[in-house]
Design a protein around this motif. Structure first.
Motif, PDB file in Angstrom:
ATOM      1  N   LEU A 287       0.830  -1.202   0.000  1.00  0.00           N
ATOM      2  CA  LEU A 287       0.000   0.000   0.000  1.00  0.00           C
ATOM      3  C   LEU A 287       0.870   1.261   0.000  1.00  0.00           C
ATOM      4  O   LEU A 287       0.530   2.253  -0.641  1.00  0.00           O
ATOM      5  N   LEU A 288       1.992   1.199   0.691  1.00  0.00           N
ATOM      6  CA  LEU A 288       2.856   2.378   0.802  1.00  0.00           C
ATOM      7  C   LEU A 288       3.595   2.702  -0.489  1.00  0.00           C
ATOM      8  O   LEU A 288       3.822   3.873  -0.789  1.00  0.00           O
TER       9      LEU A 288
ATOM     10  N   ILE B 198       1.923   5.144  -2.872  1.00  0.00           N
ATOM     11  CA  ILE B 198       1.802   6.450  -2.213  1.00  0.00           C
ATOM     12  C   ILE B 198       3.151   7.173  -2.243  1.00  0.00           C
ATOM     13  O   ILE B 198       3.224   8.364  -2.549  1.00  0.00           O
ATOM     14  N   ILE B 199       4.222   6.442  -1.963  1.00  0.00           N
ATOM     15  CA  ILE B 199       5.559   7.049  -1.979  1.00  0.00           C
ATOM     16  C   ILE B 199       5.916   7.496  -3.391  1.00  0.00           C
ATOM     17  O   ILE B 199       6.386   8.613  -3.608  1.00  0.00           O
TER      18      ILE B 199
ATOM     19  N   ALA C  10       3.887   8.183  -5.877  1.00  0.00           N
ATOM     20  CA  ALA C  10       3.022   9.282  -6.303  1.00  0.00           C
ATOM     21  C   ALA C  10       3.425  10.597  -5.645  1.00  0.00           C
ATOM     22  O   ALA C  10       3.279  11.661  -6.232  1.00  0.00           O
ATOM     23  N   THR C  11       3.942  10.530  -4.447  1.00  0.00           N
ATOM     24  CA  THR C  11       4.375  11.727  -3.748  1.00  0.00           C
ATOM     25  C   THR C  11       5.673  12.290  -4.336  1.00  0.00           C
ATOM     26  O   THR C  11       5.824  13.498  -4.476  1.00  0.00           O
TER      27      THR C  11
ATOM     28  N   ARG D 216       2.784  10.330 -10.792  1.00  0.00           N
ATOM     29  CA  ARG D 216       1.639  10.938 -10.130  1.00  0.00           C
ATOM     30  C   ARG D 216       0.438  11.129 -11.062  1.00  0.00           C
ATOM     31  O   ARG D 216      -0.691  10.806 -10.701  1.00  0.00           O
TER      32      ARG D 216
ATOM     33  N   GLN E 209      -3.172   9.337 -10.520  1.00  0.00           N
ATOM     34  CA  GLN E 209      -4.396  10.086 -10.228  1.00  0.00           C
ATOM     35  C   GLN E 209      -5.488   9.758 -11.231  1.00  0.00           C
ATOM     36  O   GLN E 209      -6.663   9.664 -10.863  1.00  0.00           O
TER      37      GLN E 209
END
Length: 158
Positions: free
Chosen positions: A121-122, A125-126, A128-129, A135, A139
């Motif tokens: 899951l992380l 997110i990492i 995309a950040t 990203r 999205q």
């Protein structure tokens, strides 16, 4: 360009390195400098001002250094998250044969296993950040705009 490890170490010693200390950026020809005769700053400034090709090379090198720094930061964060999430599970897997099996140990094993699964899951997110190229498509997938994703990917590949 042949530089020894000692002079390259000055370039990458700290995260906020001064490019003027880096021999790859400060030396026009890229050759080694002897420690007995350091190059004068005033000579460097006049060289940079008079030679437009050197200035563009320095900009390219700075851009490459910044890009490598960002990539290494991203990799460090990804590896740290992986280690944080999976290390407890594998340590418990190594220690478990030597411990008496109890309900608390089974619960702890399940908790550590799910912590490892949370790493999956992380990762998006990492990424995309920290990565603009990741990203935008991410999205689009999250907001169910797959049509725009196909259009975006065709534009990138063309």
């Amino acid at each position: 360009c042949s530089l020894d490890k000692a002079t390259l170490g000055r370039c990458f010693k700290s995260r906020h390195s001064n490019e003027s200390q880096c021999p790859m950026l400060s030396n026009k020809s890229g050759a080694k400098q002897t420690s007995k005769q350091p190059k004068q700053k005033s000579n460097l400034l006049t060289t940079v001002k008079t030679s437009p090709s050197t200035n563009s090379n320095q900009k390219k090198l700075r851009f490459q250094l910044a890009k490598e720094r960002k990539a290494s930061t991203t990799l460090g964060i990804i590896m740290s998250a992986f280690t944080f999430c999976w290390l407890p599970f594998f340590v418990l897997a190594l220690v478990r044969p030597f411990l008496e099996t109890t309900n608390a140990l089974k619960t702890l094993g399940s908790l550590f296993l799910w912590l490892g699964y949370a790493n999956s899951l992380l990762n998006p997110i990492i990424y995309a950040t920290l990565n603009r190229d990741f990203r935008k498509p991410f999205q689009a997938i999250l907001y169910f705009r797959c049509g725009s994703l196909n259009h975006m990917m065709r534009g990138v590949l063309s």
